[in-house]
Structures are given as C-alpha cells and as structure tokens.
Design a protein around this motif. Structure first.
Motif, PDB file in Angstrom:
ATOM      1  N   VAL A  46       0.842  -1.192   0.000  1.00  0.00           N
ATOM      2  CA  VAL A  46       0.000   0.000   0.000  1.00  0.00           C
ATOM      3  C   VAL A  46       0.880   1.245   0.000  1.00  0.00           C
ATOM      4  CG1 VAL A  46      -1.959  -1.100   1.163  1.00  0.00           C
ATOM      5  CG2 VAL A  46      -0.185   0.011   2.529  1.00  0.00           C
ATOM      6  N   TYR A  47       0.309   2.359  -0.437  1.00  0.00           N
ATOM      7  CA  TYR A  47       1.011   3.645  -0.438  1.00  0.00           C
ATOM      8  C   TYR A  47       0.124   4.687   0.219  1.00  0.00           C
ATOM      9  CZ  TYR A  47      -1.955   4.210  -4.575  1.00  0.00           C
ATOM     10  OH  TYR A  47      -3.033   4.265  -5.429  1.00  0.00           O
ATOM     11  N   GLY A  48       0.732   5.797   0.634  1.00  0.00           N
ATOM     12  CA  GLY A  48       0.016   6.838   1.347  1.00  0.00           C
ATOM     13  C   GLY A  48      -0.361   8.015   0.457  1.00  0.00           C
ATOM     14  N   SER A  49      -0.836   9.078   1.107  1.00  0.00           N
ATOM     15  CA  SER A  49      -1.218  10.312   0.420  1.00  0.00           C
ATOM     16  C   SER A  49      -0.183  11.389   0.723  1.00  0.00           C
ATOM     17  CB  SER A  49      -2.593  10.769   0.900  1.00  0.00           C
ATOM     18  OG  SER A  49      -2.500  11.281   2.227  1.00  0.00           O
ATOM     19  N   LEU A  64      -3.642  -4.008   8.135  1.00  0.00           N
ATOM     20  CA  LEU A  64      -2.527  -4.129   7.200  1.00  0.00           C
ATOM     21  C   LEU A  64      -1.254  -4.623   7.873  1.00  0.00           C
ATOM     22  CD1 LEU A  64      -3.109  -0.867   5.141  1.00  0.00           C
ATOM     23  CD2 LEU A  64      -3.514  -3.210   4.357  1.00  0.00           C
ATOM     24  N   THR A  65      -0.952  -4.096   9.051  1.00  0.00           N
ATOM     25  CA  THR A  65       0.264  -4.511   9.744  1.00  0.00           C
ATOM     26  C   THR A  65       0.185  -5.981  10.142  1.00  0.00           C
ATOM     27  OG1 THR A  65       0.680  -2.268  10.545  1.00  0.00           O
ATOM     28  CG2 THR A  65       1.767  -4.062  11.721  1.00  0.00           C
ATOM     29  N   ALA A  66      -0.961  -6.382  10.677  1.00  0.00           N
ATOM     30  CA  ALA A  66      -1.129  -7.778  11.079  1.00  0.00           C
ATOM     31  C   ALA A  66      -1.014  -8.716   9.884  1.00  0.00           C
ATOM     32  CB  ALA A  66      -2.478  -7.967  11.764  1.00  0.00           C
ATOM     33  N   ALA A  67      -1.408  -8.225   8.695  1.00  0.00           N
ATOM     34  CA  ALA A  67      -1.327  -9.039   7.485  1.00  0.00           C
ATOM     35  C   ALA A  67       0.027  -8.932   6.802  1.00  0.00           C
ATOM     36  CB  ALA A  67      -2.430  -8.635   6.514  1.00  0.00           C
ATOM     37  N   ALA A  68       0.962  -8.203   7.428  1.00  0.00           N
ATOM     38  CA  ALA A  68       2.330  -8.048   6.914  1.00  0.00           C
ATOM     39  C   ALA A  68       2.358  -7.419   5.521  1.00  0.00           C
ATOM     40  CB  ALA A  68       3.058  -9.390   6.921  1.00  0.00           C
ATOM     41  N   VAL A  69       1.462  -6.437   5.287  1.00  0.00           N
ATOM     42  CA  VAL A  69       1.427  -5.732   4.007  1.00  0.00           C
ATOM     43  C   VAL A  69       2.491  -4.634   4.019  1.00  0.00           C
ATOM     44  CG1 VAL A  69       0.024  -4.310   2.467  1.00  0.00           C
ATOM     45  CG2 VAL A  69      -1.019  -6.235   3.682  1.00  0.00           C
ATOM     46  N   THR A  70       3.268  -4.553   2.971  1.00  0.00           N
ATOM     47  CA  THR A  70       4.351  -3.572   2.864  1.00  0.00           C
ATOM     48  C   THR A  70       3.787  -2.175   2.618  1.00  0.00           C
ATOM     49  OG1 THR A  70       5.853  -5.231   1.970  1.00  0.00           O
ATOM     50  CG2 THR A  70       6.414  -2.928   1.561  1.00  0.00           C
ATOM     51  N   TYR A  71       4.333  -1.192   3.334  1.00  0.00           N
ATOM     52  CA  TYR A  71       3.974   0.206   3.109  1.00  0.00           C
ATOM     53  C   TYR A  71       5.093   0.863   2.305  1.00  0.00           C
ATOM     54  CZ  TYR A  71       3.113   5.175   4.052  1.00  0.00           C
ATOM     55  OH  TYR A  71       2.909   6.523   3.915  1.00  0.00           O
ATOM     56  N   LEU A  72       4.731   1.543   1.206  1.00  0.00           N
ATOM     57  CA  LEU A  72       5.717   2.076   0.265  1.00  0.00           C
ATOM     58  C   LEU A  72       6.004   3.556   0.425  1.00  0.00           C
ATOM     59  CD1 LEU A  72       4.327   0.302  -2.931  1.00  0.00           C
ATOM     60  CD2 LEU A  72       6.256  -0.436  -1.510  1.00  0.00           C
ATOM     61  N   GLY A  73       5.289   4.250   1.329  1.00  0.00           N
ATOM     62  CA  GLY A  73       5.455   5.692   1.461  1.00  0.00           C
ATOM     63  C   GLY A  73       4.417   6.449   0.649  1.00  0.00           C
ATOM     64  N   PRO A  74       4.513   7.784   0.604  1.00  0.00           N
ATOM     65  CA  PRO A  74       3.517   8.599  -0.098  1.00  0.00           C
ATOM     66  C   PRO A  74       3.458   8.273  -1.590  1.00  0.00           C
ATOM     67  CG  PRO A  74       4.872   9.950   1.353  1.00  0.00           C
ATOM     68  CD  PRO A  74       5.513   8.609   1.307  1.00  0.00           C
ATOM     69  N   GLY A  75       2.230   8.234  -2.123  1.00  0.00           N
ATOM     70  CA  GLY A  75       2.024   7.820  -3.500  1.00  0.00           C
ATOM     71  C   GLY A  75       2.644   8.719  -4.545  1.00  0.00           C
ATOM     72  N   ARG A  76       2.687  10.019  -4.290  1.00  0.00           N
ATOM     73  CA  ARG A  76       3.165  10.950  -5.312  1.00  0.00           C
ATOM     74  C   ARG A  76       4.675  10.881  -5.516  1.00  0.00           C
ATOM     75  NH1 ARG A  76      -1.245  12.360  -8.347  1.00  0.00           N
ATOM     76  NH2 ARG A  76      -3.000  12.771  -6.959  1.00  0.00           N
ATOM     77  N   VAL A  77       5.389  10.227  -4.619  1.00  0.00           N
ATOM     78  CA  VAL A  77       6.852  10.138  -4.758  1.00  0.00           C
ATOM     79  C   VAL A  77       7.311   8.681  -4.779  1.00  0.00           C
ATOM     80  CG1 VAL A  77       7.303  12.403  -3.757  1.00  0.00           C
ATOM     81  CG2 VAL A  77       7.150  10.420  -2.239  1.00  0.00           C
ATOM     82  N   LEU A  78       6.444   7.772  -5.199  1.00  0.00           N
ATOM     83  CA  LEU A  78       6.803   6.364  -5.224  1.00  0.00           C
ATOM     84  C   LEU A  78       7.900   6.098  -6.245  1.00  0.00           C
ATOM     85  CD1 LEU A  78       3.429   4.401  -4.995  1.00  0.00           C
ATOM     86  CD2 LEU A  78       5.095   4.828  -3.202  1.00  0.00           C
ATOM     87  N   ASP A  79       8.745   5.158  -5.916  1.00  0.00           N
ATOM     88  CA  ASP A  79       9.793   4.691  -6.817  1.00  0.00           C
ATOM     89  C   ASP A  79       9.143   3.756  -7.846  1.00  0.00           C
ATOM     90  OD1 ASP A  79      11.837   3.240  -8.056  1.00  0.00           O
ATOM     91  OD2 ASP A  79      13.111   3.250  -6.281  1.00  0.00           O
ATOM     92  N   GLU A  80       9.062   4.217  -9.085  1.00  0.00           N
ATOM     93  CA  GLU A  80       8.395   3.408 -10.104  1.00  0.00           C
ATOM     94  C   GLU A  80       9.146   2.113 -10.375  1.00  0.00           C
ATOM     95  OE1 GLU A  80       6.864   5.246 -13.648  1.00  0.00           O
ATOM     96  OE2 GLU A  80       6.611   7.164 -12.614  1.00  0.00           O
ATOM     97  N   GLY A  81      10.451   2.129 -10.197  1.00  0.00           N
ATOM     98  CA  GLY A  81      11.218   0.901 -10.362  1.00  0.00           C
ATOM     99  C   GLY A  81      10.806  -0.145  -9.348  1.00  0.00           C
ATOM    100  N   LEU A  82      10.595   0.306  -8.101  1.00  0.00           N
ATOM    101  CA  LEU A  82      10.148  -0.618  -7.054  1.00  0.00           C
ATOM    102  C   LEU A  82       8.755  -1.137  -7.363  1.00  0.00           C
ATOM    103  CD1 LEU A  82      10.349  -2.018  -4.334  1.00  0.00           C
ATOM    104  CD2 LEU A  82       9.646   0.132  -3.240  1.00  0.00           C
ATOM    105  N   LEU A  83       7.879  -0.245  -7.832  1.00  0.00           N
ATOM    106  CA  LEU A  83       6.529  -0.674  -8.199  1.00  0.00           C
ATOM    107  C   LEU A  83       6.577  -1.753  -9.280  1.00  0.00           C
ATOM    108  CD1 LEU A  83       4.322   2.557  -8.378  1.00  0.00           C
ATOM    109  CD2 LEU A  83       4.206   0.726  -6.704  1.00  0.00           C
TER     110      LEU A  83
END
Length: 291
Positions: A46-49, A64-83
């Motif tokens: 998931v990503y933030g705002s 989300l934390t209990a399900a061990a879902v990765t948080y990627l940081g704010p959406g507008r600055v996401l690393d497209e390579g990581l995506l």
C-alpha cells in the motif's frame, strides 16, 4: 478493452477496466488497501497520500500490519522501479471528485501497463453505497461474496457476512444510545495551536450516516470551505459540543485546552470503507456517547 475477459470492473469514474485474468497482486492506497484486507483481499503493498510520511500512520493501518502488508510511502513520490519489481496486476485508489485518483498519478499506472481502479469516497455516494462498491470490487478480485443475513449454519458464516451483521448491530446500538443521550457531537481536525478545521457533517458520508442514526451533529455554520470550516479553537468551544470527534491521523494535532471539560473520542476521516471498520467506529462512538 474488447472481447471476452476473465476480469472486468467499471470504477466510479465510469472507466471500464479489464484483464485476461483476475488480478491477484494488488497495490492500493492505504485506505482502499485496508478495506480490501478486511474484505478478504490482501494487497501486496500500500502507499500513502500527501499527508503521509515514510512510516504507515497507525490510525490508518487497519489490519494491514497484522497481514504483513508492505507500506511504500507517499504515493506521489513512489519509486516506479520498485513498483515494477512488485509486479502489480491492478492498482486501487480512491477518488473524491469522481474524476481523478486521489493519491497516485494515473500516469504511473499507465506507464506500468496496469489498470487503476478509483472508487468514490466523496459525498456524492452514501456510506452504504460506498461500502457496497468496495464489497463489489473485493468480490471481483476473488473475495467471498456477502450472503443473506441468516445463513443456514452460524459456524458457516464467511467474514463478509459476520462483518455486515456486526455493522448492523453496531448501528442499532448507536441509534439506541443517541436517542437516549441527545449529546451534541462536533467533528474536527486540529491544525495547530491557533487553527482547527470543523467538519461540515453532510459533506462526509460517515457523518451523514451518523445523523441518519440519530446522532446530533453540530454544524459549524456559514463560511468558506466545502468539507471544513477553518477557524480557531475558541470558535470550536463556542459551538458547545458535548462530545468531540477528533481527527486521530498522525498529521492532525490534539484538541486544544479551549475544549477542556468536553468528552473526546478519536475519528479517522479515512476510515477503511469496510463493514468491519465502520462497525468498530460506530461501536466506539456508542460507548463514548453512553459513558
């Protein structure tokens, strides 16, 4: 897209989306991702705002934390390579205007060649309608569908059935307490020692739902702002609330001492649009009203 498809969904912008197989690897805005997680679809990440930082806001995490879902940081600055490395099959965001995704630039999804679903959380839909739309998306992604309120065997209830029944019970409890207390409730978001945003109840689907359930919500009165009226803390105190719903997100500030003597209970204006999440919120509010 044309031709037979294994998956298709029309989002709340009216955009028809499709793929040759049901998407399994979901990346979502944190609010949408937490809702999907409640509904039986666990996102890859998931990503933030723009309000969010590099760490997942505890007020928004849901399961989300209990399900061990990765948080990627704010959406507008996401690393497209990581995506790209995460190999998403679909991206799920929300929309407030029925036109654009809220937290991620749609061009990112286009460059990845991935469909982007945007579901409305604005006041053009009622809260029940919003919950229905997220439920429909979850089912399209493989979650178990909701079922009639009275399943044949109680031990055979799916999570969706259980959470829907829980929401109805929480609404009934809240309706009962609200009728007995009549306490005036003000929803707000602290913006520092000199400023506070006062929610306009009918601009928020969940607050409008509270009003339908009999909660006596305080309107901040005339002035600029479609969703909030911005003023100082003395203005909030002048409204004489008996209970304050305060924005519990990390970027909001705690209520000012001008409201001393008033009862408080947390409110996440980005509550995950799932029956389970709103059942928790309504139950907590019923307890606060009845305290």
């Amino acid at each position: 897209m044309s031709g037979a498809q294994a998956w298709g969904f029309t989002d709340d912008r009216g955009t028809e989306l499709g793929a040759d197989r049901v998407p399994r690897r979901v990346i979502a805005y944190v609010r949408a991702g937490a809702a999907l997680c409640d509904l039986g679809v666990t996102p890859v990440a998931v990503y933030g705002s723009g309000h969010d930082g590099e760490v997942l806001d505890p007020a928004k995490e849901g399961g989300l934390t209990a399900a061990a879902v990765t948080y990627l940081g704010p959406g507008r600055v996401l690393d497209e390579g990581l995506l790209r490395e995460l190999r998403p099959d679909v991206i799920v965001d929300v929309t407030y205007d029925g036109k654009s995704p809220y937290a991620l630039d749609e061009a990112v999804a286009e460059r990845l060649g991935v469909p982007l679903v945007a579901l409305s959380v604005g006041n053009e839909l009622t809260l029940p309608a919003i919950l229905d739309r997220f439920g429909a998306l979850a089912v399209s992604l493989g979650a178990a569908p909701d079922a009639p309120a009275a399943p044949a065997a109680p031990d055979a209830e799916t999570p969706a059935v259980a959470s829907s029944a829980d929401l109805r019970a929480a609404e009934d409890a809240l309706r009962d307490v609200a009728a007995r207390t009549g306490l005036a409730v003000l929803a707000l978001s602290g913006a520092g020692p000199d400023q506070v945003h006062l929610a306009r109840p009918l601009a928020w689907p969940e607050l409008a739902r509270l009003a339908e359930l009999g909660v006596r919500l305080v309107d901040p009165g005339p002035g600029p702002g479609a969703n909030w009226l911005t003023g100082d803390w003395d203005r909030a105190a002048e409204l004489r609330p008996g209970l304050v719903l305060f924005d519990s997100r990390a970027h909001a500030t705690a209520p000012d001492e001008a409201l001393s003597g008033v009862r408080f209970t947390p409110w996440n204006p980005e509550t995950p649009p799932s029956p389970a999440a709103y059942a928790r919120f309504f139950r907590a509010l019923a307890e606060a009203l009845g305290a």
